[in-house]
Design a protein around this motif. Structure first.
Motif, PDB file in Angstrom:
ATOM      1  N   GLN A   1     -16.398  16.153 -19.103  1.00 45.58           N
ATOM      2  CA  GLN A   1     -15.047  16.688 -19.227  1.00 45.58           C
ATOM      3  C   GLN A   1     -14.521  17.214 -17.890  1.00 45.58           C
ATOM      4  N   ASP A   2     -15.424  17.757 -17.075  1.00 40.52           N
ATOM      5  CA  ASP A   2     -14.970  18.312 -15.793  1.00 40.52           C
ATOM      6  C   ASP A   2     -15.205  17.334 -14.626  1.00 40.52           C
ATOM      7  N   ALA A   3     -15.411  16.063 -14.945  1.00 39.27           N
ATOM      8  CA  ALA A   3     -15.656  15.077 -13.882  1.00 39.27           C
ATOM      9  C   ALA A   3     -14.403  14.906 -13.023  1.00 39.27           C
ATOM     10  N   ASP A   4     -14.654  14.535 -11.782  1.00 40.12           N
ATOM     11  CA  ASP A   4     -13.574  14.287 -10.821  1.00 40.12           C
ATOM     12  C   ASP A   4     -13.256  12.780 -10.906  1.00 40.12           C
ATOM     13  N   VAL A   5     -12.109  12.462 -11.543  1.00 41.11           N
ATOM     14  CA  VAL A   5     -11.839  11.067 -11.891  1.00 41.11           C
ATOM     15  C   VAL A   5     -10.511  10.577 -11.290  1.00 41.11           C
ATOM     16  N   VAL A   6     -10.541   9.390 -10.710  1.00 41.10           N
ATOM     17  CA  VAL A   6      -9.314   8.718 -10.278  1.00 41.10           C
ATOM     18  C   VAL A   6      -9.208   7.409 -11.051  1.00 41.10           C
ATOM     19  N   ALA A   7      -8.089   7.203 -11.719  1.00 39.57           N
ATOM     20  CA  ALA A   7      -7.852   5.926 -12.393  1.00 39.57           C
ATOM     21  C   ALA A   7      -6.804   5.157 -11.609  1.00 39.57           C
ATOM     22  N   VAL A   8      -7.015   3.868 -11.465  1.00 41.21           N
ATOM     23  CA  VAL A   8      -6.081   3.053 -10.694  1.00 41.21           C
ATOM     24  C   VAL A   8      -5.131   2.340 -11.651  1.00 41.21           C
ATOM     25  N   LEU A   9      -3.848   2.686 -11.537  1.00 37.76           N
ATOM     26  CA  LEU A   9      -2.823   2.005 -12.330  1.00 37.76           C
ATOM     27  C   LEU A   9      -2.392   0.797 -11.500  1.00 37.76           C
TER      28      LEU A   9
ATOM     29  N   GLY B   1       0.854  -1.191   0.000  1.00 37.27           N
ATOM     30  CA  GLY B   1       0.000   0.000   0.000  1.00 37.27           C
ATOM     31  C   GLY B   1       0.882   1.230   0.000  1.00 37.27           C
ATOM     32  N   ASN B   2       0.403   2.306   0.640  1.00 38.87           N
ATOM     33  CA  ASN B   2       1.174   3.561   0.673  1.00 38.87           C
ATOM     34  C   ASN B   2       1.477   4.037  -0.742  1.00 38.87           C
ATOM     35  N   THR B   3       0.542   3.850  -1.642  1.00 43.28           N
ATOM     36  CA  THR B   3       0.802   4.215  -3.035  1.00 43.28           C
ATOM     37  C   THR B   3       0.326   5.638  -3.307  1.00 43.28           C
ATOM     38  N   PRO B   4       1.048   6.358  -4.168  1.00 42.48           N
ATOM     39  CA  PRO B   4       0.738   7.779  -4.339  1.00 42.48           C
ATOM     40  C   PRO B   4      -0.470   8.040  -5.246  1.00 42.48           C
ATOM     41  N   LEU B   5      -0.993   9.224  -5.076  1.00 45.33           N
ATOM     42  CA  LEU B   5      -2.051   9.737  -5.930  1.00 45.33           C
ATOM     43  C   LEU B   5      -1.388  10.823  -6.775  1.00 45.33           C
ATOM     44  N   LEU B   6      -1.284  10.579  -8.068  1.00 47.28           N
ATOM     45  CA  LEU B   6      -0.443  11.442  -8.907  1.00 47.28           C
ATOM     46  C   LEU B   6      -1.263  12.235  -9.917  1.00 47.28           C
ATOM     47  N   GLU B   7      -0.955  13.493 -10.001  1.00 47.27           N
ATOM     48  CA  GLU B   7      -1.581  14.397 -10.967  1.00 47.27           C
ATOM     49  C   GLU B   7      -0.967  14.118 -12.339  1.00 47.27           C
ATOM     50  N   ALA B   8      -1.779  14.063 -13.382  1.00 47.44           N
ATOM     51  CA  ALA B   8      -1.233  13.748 -14.710  1.00 47.44           C
ATOM     52  C   ALA B   8      -1.923  14.592 -15.793  1.00 47.44           C
ATOM     53  N   PRO B   9      -1.504  15.861 -15.924  1.00 43.85           N
ATOM     54  CA  PRO B   9      -2.199  16.769 -16.853  1.00 43.85           C
ATOM     55  C   PRO B   9      -2.188  16.291 -18.305  1.00 43.85           C
ATOM     56  N   ARG B  10      -1.068  15.724 -18.723  1.00 47.05           N
ATOM     57  CA  ARG B  10      -1.002  15.297 -20.114  1.00 47.05           C
ATOM     58  C   ARG B  10      -1.948  14.121 -20.392  1.00 47.05           C
ATOM     59  N   ALA B  11      -2.036  13.224 -19.449  1.00 49.33           N
ATOM     60  CA  ALA B  11      -2.966  12.095 -19.586  1.00 49.33           C
ATOM     61  C   ALA B  11      -4.411  12.591 -19.505  1.00 49.33           C
ATOM     62  N   ALA B  12      -4.652  13.592 -18.650  1.00 48.46           N
ATOM     63  CA  ALA B  12      -6.002  14.157 -18.542  1.00 48.46           C
ATOM     64  C   ALA B  12      -6.431  14.696 -19.907  1.00 48.46           C
ATOM     65  N   GLU B  13      -5.545  15.449 -20.528  1.00 46.69           N
ATOM     66  CA  GLU B  13      -5.864  16.046 -21.828  1.00 46.69           C
ATOM     67  C   GLU B  13      -6.139  14.943 -22.873  1.00 46.69           C
ATOM     68  N   TYR B  14      -5.289  13.946 -22.871  1.00 45.88           N
ATOM     69  CA  TYR B  14      -5.465  12.821 -23.805  1.00 45.88           C
ATOM     70  C   TYR B  14      -6.795  12.111 -23.556  1.00 45.88           C
ATOM     71  N   GLY B  15      -7.167  12.017 -22.302  1.00 46.21           N
ATOM     72  CA  GLY B  15      -8.406  11.324 -21.947  1.00 46.21           C
ATOM     73  C   GLY B  15      -9.648  12.190 -22.081  1.00 46.21           C
ATOM     74  N   GLY B  16      -9.471  13.469 -22.465  1.00 42.40           N
ATOM     75  CA  GLY B  16     -10.624  14.343 -22.632  1.00 42.40           C
ATOM     76  C   GLY B  16     -11.143  14.924 -21.329  1.00 42.40           C
ATOM     77  N   LEU B  17     -10.265  14.971 -20.322  1.00 38.35           N
ATOM     78  CA  LEU B  17     -10.658  15.482 -19.001  1.00 38.35           C
ATOM     79  C   LEU B  17      -9.875  16.743 -18.650  1.00 38.35           C
ATOM     80  N   ARG B  18     -10.446  17.557 -17.777  1.00 38.99           N
ATOM     81  CA  ARG B  18      -9.692  18.727 -17.274  1.00 38.99           C
ATOM     82  C   ARG B  18      -8.600  18.282 -16.318  1.00 38.99           C
ATOM     83  N   ARG B  19      -8.944  17.261 -15.551  1.00 36.29           N
ATOM     84  CA  ARG B  19      -8.006  16.833 -14.506  1.00 36.29           C
ATOM     85  C   ARG B  19      -8.134  15.332 -14.311  1.00 36.29           C
ATOM     86  N   LEU B  20      -6.996  14.696 -14.063  1.00 44.71           N
ATOM     87  CA  LEU B  20      -7.029  13.256 -13.820  1.00 44.71           C
ATOM     88  C   LEU B  20      -5.973  12.902 -12.782  1.00 44.71           C
TER      89      LEU B  20
END
Ligand code: F0G
Length: 432
Positions: free
Chosen positions: A373-381, A87-106
């Motif tokens: 597009q402005d949804a609050d989204v967390v993707a689990v890698l 566990g202890n895994t980070p929550l990482l901001e990824a603007p470039r992936a957000a843009e690719y995914g059609g989101l403001r923030r991911l």
């Protein structure tokens, strides 16, 4: 309050003692889950306690699973628990992936930061704890690679004998190498994942070996903490969507159960929607969600070998969890997975192919208007970038072929260049 095992089937709901070494309901054969009748804790007090434990040097408190032990209270005591600080895994901001995914923030919750490089560690520390409690000596699993790597590590750390079954020629070398290094007896079977699972279930029963696949309900308890840690990291503000890849569907079951319990027990005030993404060639759950009927895929195919599963055992649980969360199921192509993976790499984050199905799925869901597009989204890698380096090298050099023989276009390809040992020529190349 004592934990119990309860049959997941609504028509049965039979209850069993927590110490019975069973994985499916002895009465009706359905999946089992751990239940905590009369769970009674003050959520506010627990949130504070869980925060305080982050400052502790105690091994259990340092674990991103056992820190939340009141949420997964199936043990009476914790003396025998083996933790590698999972566990202890980070929550990482990824603007470039957000843009690719059609989101403001991911945000990516990256389970690849675990000790063996995948989310399986969260569940395995619990599965192995239960094996020890039951006095088991040998543990086994069939795996597309990550479960086996994780089980090998935790079982060896706990002094148990790990036996792993893998589909011959169908797991990445990174994962196979881990199983060998961690000392697991490794059997490469000439069959696919689904066929081997049936074989291993029979062998486990016949030889008295404890099974640590995700049908094991204690693994699911551990994987629940991925959602608890996520909410803790977000100060208990649930996102609108949690996106994850679907294979055998243990993780979908675990996330759904965790989120329901978090809501029921007063930690969050609403449920995020689950979005489960499958690879096109191994998408029985997608078809189930679309048609209402489950049909196993006889010959699943995908380069994302972690999710190359045609007959996922946990589909009844996963279906119930996806509906409870008003979730969706999507499927993505080999090309879409490969490109999404390269984009996650370009964020400086990286992941293994199955994990990248999340971003590919998000891109489809936003394009279809299902996800705003402005949804609050967390993707689990789910797995680390180094799990499958062969795939990466092939993609970037234009040599990656889909299972049907078609070439994957390296849309975000990055070719290495061979140069002579000559400063002038290298300088000329770099200034070009
Ligand atoms: N992502 C990765 C990296 C995985 O290894 C797996 C499953 C999944 C996603 C899918 O999770 O099965 O809970 O739906 N890997 C298993 C294994 C099957 O044997 O390592 P799931």
């Amino acid at each position: 309050m004592a934990a119990e095992l309860v049959c997941f089937s609504p028509g049965c709901r039979a209850r069993f003692r927590i110490r019975e070494p069973i994985y499916s309901c002895p009465r009706c054969g359905s999946l089992l889950e751990v239940d905590y009748p009369g769970w009674r804790h003050d959520p506010a007090a627990l949130r504070t306690l869980w925060r305080e434990r982050r400052l502790s040097n105690g091994p259990l408190d340092q674990s991103g699973v056992w820190r939340y032990r009141e949420f997964i209270g199936f043990l009476e005591d914790y003396e025998a628990v083996v933790t590698l600080r999972e566990g202890n895994t980070p929550l990482l901001e990824a603007p470039r992936a957000a843009e690719y995914g059609g989101l403001r923030r991911l945000l990516f919750k990256h389970q690849g930061f675990n000790p063996t490089g995948s989310f399986k560690d969260n569940g395995m520390t619990c599965g192995v704890a239960q094996a020890l409690r039951l006095g088991m000596k040998r543990v086994a699993c069939v795996s597309t690679g990550n479960t086996s790597a994780s089980m090998a590590a935790y079982a060896s750390a706990a002094g148990l004998d790990p036996i792993i079954f893998i589909p011959h020629g169908n797991i990445s070398y990174g994962k196979l190498a881990q199983a060998l290094e961690y000392g697991a007896r490794t059997l490469q079977v000439e069959a696919n994942f689904d066929q081997i699972l049936a074989l291993v279930r029979e062998l486990a029963a016949r030889l008295g070996i404890y099974l640590l696949n995700s049908i094991n309900p204690f693994r699911i308890e551990g994987q629940k903490t991925i959602m608890v840690e996520l909410m803790d990291q977000r100060d208990w503000r649930p996102p609108e969507w949690v996106v994850l890849p679907g294979g055998n569907l243990g993780n979908t079951s675990a996330f759904g159960k965790a989120l329901r319990e978090l809501e029921q027990w007063g930690f969050i005030d609403r449920l995020p929607r689950l979005a489960v993404i499958q690879a096109e060639g191994a998408a029985p759950f997608y078809e189930l969600a679309r048609t209402g009927e489950f049909h196993a895929v006889g010959h699943p195919e995908t380069l994302a070998t972690a999710i190359k599963i045609g007959d996922p055992v946990s589909w009844p649980k996963a279906l119930a969890e996806v509906s409870a969360s008003r979730g969706v199921v999507e499927r993505v192509s080999e090309q879409e997975i490969a490109d999404a993976k390269a984009v996650i790499g370009l964020c400086g984050i990286g992941c293994e192919p199955a994990s990248a199905a999340t971003l590919a799925g998000i891109r489809k869901l936003t394009a279809a208007g299902v996800m705003a597009q402005d949804a609050d989204v967390v993707a689990v890698l789910t797995g680390n970038v180094l799990k499958d380096p062969d795939y990466i090298y092939r993609y970037h050099t234009g040599a990656l072929e889909a299972p049907d023989g078609s070439r994957i276009a390296p849309r975000f390809g990055n070719q290495p260049v061979v140069v002579p040992n000559d400063a002038a020529r290298i300088a000329a190349l770099l200034s070009g």
